[in-house]
Scaffold this active site. Structure first.
Site, mmCIF file in Angstrom:
data_model
loop_
_atom_site.group_PDB
_atom_site.id
_atom_site.type_symbol
_atom_site.label_atom_id
_atom_site.label_comp_id
_atom_site.label_asym_id
_atom_site.label_seq_id
_atom_site.Cartn_x
_atom_site.Cartn_y
_atom_site.Cartn_z
ATOM 1 N N ASP A 201 -3.671 -10.999 2.425
ATOM 2 C CA ASP A 201 -4.986 -11.035 3.544
ATOM 3 C C ASP A 201 -3.719 -9.828 4.389
ATOM 4 O OD1 ASP A 201 -7.251 -12.033 3.724
ATOM 5 O OD2 ASP A 201 -6.756 -14.391 3.542
ATOM 6 N N CYS A 202 -2.505 -10.361 4.412
ATOM 7 C CA CYS A 202 -1.804 -9.952 5.193
ATOM 8 C C CYS A 202 -1.223 -8.183 4.560
ATOM 9 C CB CYS A 202 -0.666 -10.881 5.537
ATOM 10 S SG CYS A 202 -1.707 -12.563 6.240
#
Ligand code: BGC
Ligand code: NOJ
Length: 812
Positions: A487-488
């Site tokens: 997600d990052c």
């Protein structure tokens, strides 16, 4: 240093010291009614949805740590001294403190000044209430005059509003008290048809429902005024902060015991029967009364507890193993399976690190959670698959999250996490392999919950893969969108404004940045769909999907390889991410594990090279780190990954979720020693003696353990709700032990460490119990199988018409 011990016989972790490094929690209730409870009785409860139906209040990240919960006070009315048998909130120096966290229950036990207090907390199966079963015993030779107080702080239902909107919510609270039952009915006068109740089996000396009357102004839970003075004011709160407090007095002769039951629960009334008499504002208690009466009975409570215990025999009885390693046995037989149940229930919504008001059910998360859960309660897995598919978009993409109460996709987060759709294919594949329930593919499921859009679940899977094909980048690799599994890694965000969401801000058109991780997932997903198509007789489609899989594998070999290992991605400028040519973040773990699992580069030693690089650059004593070297500064074009200090979270921690991918990959290369070594590095039980460093619970996985570049390498954070549970369960049971469901039956293909001579297992699968014995006779991984004494070809046990089968596997 340890703070307790495992009692495997009872399936418990016993904590012997209340001041653990962090609150060590457990979950009560596995269906609609759920509570979180710490080893000192902290925590809270909710019905179905930790944000929208919160029963009790909790202040996260509070000081003192973990203040607020299911507190009881005992008071010696001769001396005036009072304490809490669960240590918090009064923090007396208890003798013989023990907290036993078990499967769906927690029992806290202590002795203070000759009085034993024991509280058993659990949720009876199928009920929307929790029992607090208190026993007080006089261990002295003297007659003791005592008081007991209970306490909960009600939440005004919507936990976010409750914690923020005080101008309104301090004027809404309403309660009723009838005998020994306190009813919390805020907003019941208007649109709610539900209320909470807090009942007690004793006649009361008094009660409180108004927080300030109980605590006294500027006093806290450690010294409530009412307990100090041994008198309640029978407050009926209107507005303000509602609490539930029961007070009763009792005498204990030497050796005498007293047992008292408290019930905290949730109840819904039919909309047209909310009030009684009709037209009044008085809560209609007719529906709930019989439930309360029933569970205030200690015998019923004991039976319900037994039923709960037995239900875990069934759930855990699906797979039991007996291997040479106690950490393997304990985690597989008890705790990882249990954690898989909890992650299935809650996705990433409510833990001591997830506040329950942030994330709902993650699409990617919940699909992965299914991988470790599906064998336990296949019916619930089926329902979840259909719920998830119904949040898919018509173009095959997916809402990234949905709210459990409404089951509707969360518009604020939206879609375009381009890995999301593939996970549905992988979870459905796992479901089919476990259950043989091919009919699920014909279920009609809408898109975005819109009536009229229904197609078969199978068509959903096709659209999922079509979505990836429709979103390919310049190299023919999948576009990353907002992010992929990581997600990052935000390659299109380019955020320079503080506080902007890394995941939902998009400042680029997203037509360049590509993900090797999605390529690997697609390769896997298309291969599964090919097999599914073959199974349902759609031969041409089977060939089509197999070709797609092969093509993507080829593209990955061409453009996703970096001389020594698999690349991670291409950024918005078309530059490689996770390449030896990068100054930082030269190698990432995800593509090494996932590409190998997808079968990419197995023949030409790419996979082997990649895994050797993992060992060389990413493995540290606490596990395999996500990347190396960490990003030392913020990079606009990489996003959140570079927002963390080195060694934390996605910036080079041991992000545990990815470790089992490496373990599985190692078994695919036939390297059982390495696979088990990685498994043991992060196995919570194996890290138990590091508890003072690790800090999180030694019985469940945490999302991350700080990496070697961190300030405190080895310190874990974010325990319980992580895909680590499901993937580790899969890695150890299906790939290392090799007990692997497949479309046409159970496969036995262990890849064991060399020093293991044998192990046993019992697996219930499609109605048959397989008693499995695996014996090593040589140093390799060749498997010869005997089923009920007869040799069979290959590693797949064909379908049998028996209830029990013995399987012997010789490994040479
Ligand atoms: C975390 C991720 C998480 C994401 C989405 C990030 O801050 O580092 O692990 O998946 O938020 O909620
Ligand atoms: C936690 C999220 O829940 C999960 O979906 C994601 O894959 C990992 N973080 C990695 O960023």
């Amino acid at each position: 240093m340890r703070f307790g011990y495992f009692n495997d016989e009872e399936r418990e972790y016993v904590i012997t010291q209340p001041d653990t490094p962090l609150p060590w929690i457990n979950y009560l209730g596995m269906n609609d009614y759920i509570g979180l409870i710490s080893n000192t009785a902290g925590g809270y409860s909710f019905y179905q949805d930790a944000r929208l139906r919160r029963l009790t209040r909790y202040r996260y990240n509070n000081v003192p740590l973990d203040m607020g919960g299911r507190y009881l006070y005992l008071r010696d009315n001769q001396s005036g001294e009072f304490w809490s048998p669960t240590w918090m909130p009064t923090r007396h120096d208890l003798e013989d403190y023990r907290c036993r966290h078990g499967m769906g229950y927690t029992i806290i036990n202590s002795v203070y000044r000759g009085l034993r207090g024991e509280v058993r907390y659990f949720v009876p199966l199928g009920q929307s209430l929790e029992v607090w079963d208190l026993t007080v015993e006089n261990l002295t030779d003297e007659v003791r005059e005592l008081s007991a107080f209970s306490s909960v702080e009600f939440c005004l239902w919507d936990a976010l509003d409750d914690a923020t909107n005080f101008q309104r919510n301090l004027n809404t609270a309403e309660v009723e008290v009838a005998g020994s039952v306190i009813f919390h009915k805020t907003e019941y006068r208007e649109r709610r048809d539900h209320f909470a109740f807090f009942a007690c089996s004793e006649p009361l000396a008094g009660f409180e429902t108004q927080r300030e009357s109980f605590l006294g102004p500027y006093q806290g839970w450690e010294n409530p005024r009412a307990v100090e003075e041994d008198v309640c004011s029978n407050s009926l709160t209107v507005g303000g902060s509602p609490v539930g407090v029961h007070h009763f007095r009792f005498t204990l002769q030497p050796g005498e015991k007293k047992r008292v039951i408290f019930l905290l629960g949730y109840h819904e009334n039919p909309v047209d029967e909310k009030f009684s008499p009709p037209g009044s504002q008085t809560l209609n208690k007719r529906g709930v009364r019989p439930i309360i009466d029933k569970y205030l009975n200690p015998e019923v409570v004991d039976q319900a507890f037994e039923v709960l215990r037995k239900s875990w025999d069934d759930v855990l009885g699906v797979l039991q193993v007996d291997t040479p390693n106690e950490h393997v046995n304990r985690m597989v037989n008890i705790w990882t399976a249990y954690q898989c149940m909890v992650t299935f229930n809650l996705s990433r919504s409510a833990s001591y690190f997830e506040s329950g008001i942030g994330r709902g059910m993650g699409f990617r998360d919940s699909n992965q959670d299914l991988l470790g859960f599906v064998q336990m309660v296949p019916d619930r897995a089926r329902g979840r698959i259909l719920d998830l598919a119904a949040t898919q978009l018509e173009d095959g993409g997916a809402h990234h999250q949905y709210q459990p109460l409404t089951k509707r996709g969360n518009d604020a987060i939206g879609s375009n996490f381009n890995d999301d759709p593939v996970w549905l294919v992988l979870s459905v594949a796992a479901y089919l392999k476990e259950t043989d329930d091919w009919e699920i593919l014909e279920e009609l499921v809408p898109y975005e919950n819109k009536p009229g859009t229904e197609t078969s679940l199978l068509a959903h899977l096709e659209r999922a893969l079509q979505y990836i094909q429709d979103n390919l980048g310049p190299h023919g690799l999948p576009l990353i969108g907002r992010a992929d599994w990581n997600d990052c890694l935000n390659l299109n965000t380019f955020s320079d404004k503080p506080g902007e969401s890394f995941q939902t801000t998009i400042n680029q058109d997203g037509k360049v940045a590509e993900s090797v991780v999605i390529a690997a997932l697609f390769t896997m997903g298309a291969k599964e769909l090919a097999q599914i198509m073959a199974h349902v007789g759609r031969e041409e489609d089977a060939i089509h999907y197999q070709n797609l899989s092969d093509d993507m594998a080829g593209t990955t070999q061409l453009f996703g390889w970096d001389d020594y290992w698999f690349l991670r991605a291409y950024d918005h400028f078309g530059n490689a991410v996770g390449s030896h040519s990068c100054a930082e973040g030269k190698i990432f773990v995800e593509p090494q594990g996932l590409c190998t699992m997808a079968g990419i580069g197995l023949e030409d030693d790419m996979a082997k090279g990649a895994l050797d690089a993992v060992e060389r650059y990413l493995a540290c004593e606490h596990g395999v780190m996500l990347l190396q070297p960490p990003y030392s500064q913020y990079y606009l074009h990489l996003g959140e990954i570079s927002s963390y200090p080195p060694g934390y979270k996605e910036n080079a921690s041991v992000f545990c979720h990815t470790n089992p991918w490496v373990m599985i990959a190692e078994t695919i290369l036939g390297r059982g020693d390495k696979a088990l070594d990685y498994y043991l590095r992060i196995n919570p039980s194996n890290r138990e003696e590091l508890s003072d460093l690790h800090r999180c619970e030694p019985y469940v996985y945490a999302q991350m353990i700080a990496g070697k570049d961190a300030d405190r390498p080895g310190e874990a954070k974010n325990s319980w709700l992580t895909g680590t549970a499901a993937w580790n369960f899969v890695a150890i049971t299906q790939w290392i032990l090799g007990i692997r469901p497949d479309y046409d039956g159970l496969r036995i293909a262990p890849v064991l460490p060399e020093e293991w001579k044998d192990f046993r297992a019992a697996r219930k699968y499609r109605g048959v119990t397989y008693d499995i014995e695996v014996v090593r006779e040589g140093g390799g991984n060749d498997v010869s199988l005997m089923v009920d004494g007869n040799s069979i070809e290959g590693t797949l046990i064909p379908k049998v018409d028996k209830e029990r089968v013995t399987v012997k596997a010789i490994i040479r």
